[in-house]
Scaffold this motif. Sequence first.
Motif, mmCIF file in Angstrom:
data_model
loop_
_atom_site.group_PDB
_atom_site.id
_atom_site.type_symbol
_atom_site.label_atom_id
_atom_site.label_comp_id
_atom_site.label_asym_id
_atom_site.label_seq_id
_atom_site.Cartn_x
_atom_site.Cartn_y
_atom_site.Cartn_z
ATOM 1 N N TYR A 117 0.831 -1.208 0.000
ATOM 2 C CA TYR A 117 0.000 0.000 0.000
ATOM 3 C C TYR A 117 0.867 1.260 0.000
ATOM 4 O O TYR A 117 0.509 2.261 -0.641
ATOM 5 C CB TYR A 117 -0.919 0.009 1.226
ATOM 6 C CG TYR A 117 -1.971 -1.080 1.233
ATOM 7 C CD1 TYR A 117 -2.646 -1.428 0.072
ATOM 8 C CD2 TYR A 117 -2.290 -1.759 2.414
ATOM 9 C CE1 TYR A 117 -3.628 -2.424 0.085
ATOM 10 C CE2 TYR A 117 -3.262 -2.750 2.433
ATOM 11 C CZ TYR A 117 -3.914 -3.077 1.267
ATOM 12 O OH TYR A 117 -4.873 -4.069 1.278
ATOM 13 N N GLU A 120 2.042 1.772 -3.462
ATOM 14 C CA GLU A 120 0.953 2.184 -4.346
ATOM 15 C C GLU A 120 0.697 3.686 -4.286
ATOM 16 O O GLU A 120 0.455 4.325 -5.316
ATOM 17 C CB GLU A 120 -0.336 1.436 -3.974
ATOM 18 C CG GLU A 120 -0.402 0.013 -4.468
ATOM 19 C CD GLU A 120 -0.567 -0.050 -5.981
ATOM 20 O OE1 GLU A 120 -1.586 0.432 -6.498
ATOM 21 O OE2 GLU A 120 0.347 -0.562 -6.650
ATOM 22 N N ARG A 123 2.957 5.765 -6.516
ATOM 23 C CA ARG A 123 2.936 5.596 -7.975
ATOM 24 C C ARG A 123 2.384 6.862 -8.630
ATOM 25 O O ARG A 123 1.497 7.532 -8.082
ATOM 26 C CB ARG A 123 2.066 4.403 -8.370
ATOM 27 C CG ARG A 123 2.645 3.045 -7.988
ATOM 28 C CD ARG A 123 1.692 1.934 -8.422
ATOM 29 N NE ARG A 123 2.175 0.627 -8.019
ATOM 30 C CZ ARG A 123 2.999 -0.119 -8.740
ATOM 31 N NH1 ARG A 123 3.426 0.330 -9.928
ATOM 32 N NH2 ARG A 123 3.389 -1.299 -8.306
ATOM 33 N N ASN A 126 -1.312 7.260 -8.971
ATOM 34 C CA ASN A 126 -2.066 7.484 -7.729
ATOM 35 C C ASN A 126 -1.679 8.801 -7.052
ATOM 36 O O ASN A 126 -1.946 8.995 -5.861
ATOM 37 C CB ASN A 126 -1.840 6.325 -6.757
ATOM 38 C CG ASN A 126 -2.355 5.008 -7.301
ATOM 39 O OD1 ASN A 126 -3.365 4.973 -8.000
ATOM 40 N ND2 ASN A 126 -1.665 3.919 -6.991
ATOM 41 N N SER A 151 -4.800 1.593 -1.641
ATOM 42 C CA SER A 151 -5.081 0.350 -2.352
ATOM 43 C C SER A 151 -5.586 0.707 -3.739
ATOM 44 O O SER A 151 -6.763 1.036 -3.916
ATOM 45 C CB SER A 151 -6.131 -0.482 -1.594
ATOM 46 O OG SER A 151 -6.459 -1.635 -2.335
ATOM 47 N N ASN A 153 -4.932 -1.267 -6.643
ATOM 48 C CA ASN A 153 -5.052 -2.403 -7.558
ATOM 49 C C ASN A 153 -5.728 -3.547 -6.814
ATOM 50 O O ASN A 153 -5.182 -4.059 -5.841
ATOM 51 C CB ASN A 153 -3.659 -2.831 -8.051
ATOM 52 C CG ASN A 153 -3.735 -3.844 -9.186
ATOM 53 O OD1 ASN A 153 -4.468 -4.818 -9.095
ATOM 54 N ND2 ASN A 153 -2.964 -3.600 -10.247
#
Length: 560
Positions: A117, A120, A123, A126, A151, A153
């Motif tokens: 997480y 993520e 990224r 995001n 979260s 994906n």
Amino acid sequence: MSISQEIESKINIVELAGRYVQMKKAGVNYKALCPFHSEKTASFVISPVKNLAYCFSCHHGGGPIRFLMEMEKIEFSEALHILAKEAGVELKTDYYKERGEKTGDIYDMYRIATDFYREEILRDENKEKLNYLLNRGISRETIDRFGLGYSGNPRELFTRMKDKGFTEQAIIDSGIFVGPGRDKFYGRIIFPIANFAGHTVAFTGRITDKGEPKYLNSPVSDIFNKSAILYGFHLAKSTIAKEQSVIIVEGQMDTVALHQANIYNTVGISGTALTKEHITLIKRFTKKLYLCLDGDKAGVEATFKSLENLYNEDLDIYVISLPDAKDPDEFIKSGGDFQEEMKKALTPIAFYIKEGAKKYDITQMTGKKAIWEELKKMLKHIKNPIEIDAYIREIGKILNLSTDVLYSELKNFREKRIIEDVKKQTSFERTELLGGYMRLYGYFDLFLEKFQYTLEDGMSIPSFFVIKNLLSERESGKNNGAIDLDRLSAIELFIEEDNASLSQEIITQKFLELIGYLNKICFEQEKKILLENIDPNSTEYMIERHKLQEKAKKIGVKFN
């Protein structure tokens, strides 16, 4: 050397125990108040030489593995796995198979999920979610400190765990997924919830757009019980110990916001109120507690419930009421000075009166009487006379009432409640309770003086044989075996606990009330026998009825 011995040899017991208790140097060892039971004199010894943390009073604790097992209430394998990671010892991949357990480790799953997480949210795709936190005034440093993530994906985490060797069923059972390949927290900002040692044991997912529920939590599991874990405690405990105070807020965002404002002795509750488990944990580090729950109706109710759980816990308690019913996160973002509000914190009594003043006009006598009735219900639970005295003085000052009158009112109220409690007691017969009082306090002669009937008259009352046998044994000085001593001992223990904070005067009054109950039963039996076969219109009936009326007055029972 076994694997457990190797791991323990690389763990510093002083550092490990120091996560849970405040210790002081005592020669070559350290001493602390025991984390396993309540005490005022330190009997918990931490020995660096023996690598042992042990209580010589309750006999809990031991080496690093045993200590962690008992502190976190986990199995041997979980404690071993946690400490193996800290010690840098690699366990065999088939270790769990050898012990006949499920493959893998749920702590590993939550660690992998936490890392995933965090990756993520960083990224590029995001970036909007990262900005959501930054725009709320949460710095990158705070995001990293709390391990906040996203979260983004729904299936990749499931695949990653499978690649790490976890079975599909074990992954689903972790509580992170709603089914094969479907992340329960998909599309939500992630708040990892850590245990005392800092290991992730659950998650809260917060939605950033419209939708319900706003917050989604991990289910209760073998490693997570929200009534026993305070959010952020692993980060706050050292500051709590240093500053000797803790601030309790409602939820993750308030906790994060206060840490962001450099108020590091803040922790959050995940449920609706502070629990007894939370309080036990807090008392290991400080005696001073500030409650700052939300100012809405639910938050006020949670504050009242938390205060109820804090009765008689030997803590200094204050309630912070923020302006305009704001929560701490909103208050800080609006530019408010939280430290200044802490200086204005209310005592529990002042908070009760403040909230009561919303319902009653406490400038008028009717309002003062109404709020006093509610305050009495709170005060009846307080056992310590010094605490009661302080509260009575504060109530008198705020409501401009005589403390003498308040003391008298409270005494009458408490005594009435005590007597009612005896009448409601269903675990033991009243005759059994009388027997317990007679043995415990030596009230044999008082019973014979106040009981207005013969022992044979009383034999129709349930369990009266206990009293008769006790009196018989007292007279003969021998145990005739007719009494269940185990049950009588249990009754005496109940009475001792029930009367622990009462004066001898009130204890005697409770005993006399019980005798009064027996007198009433015997009187009703006597009345029934005397009058049921006499013509109500006869002179004889009137004479006998008059005699009964006089007797009722003498023994203090009502005549109907």
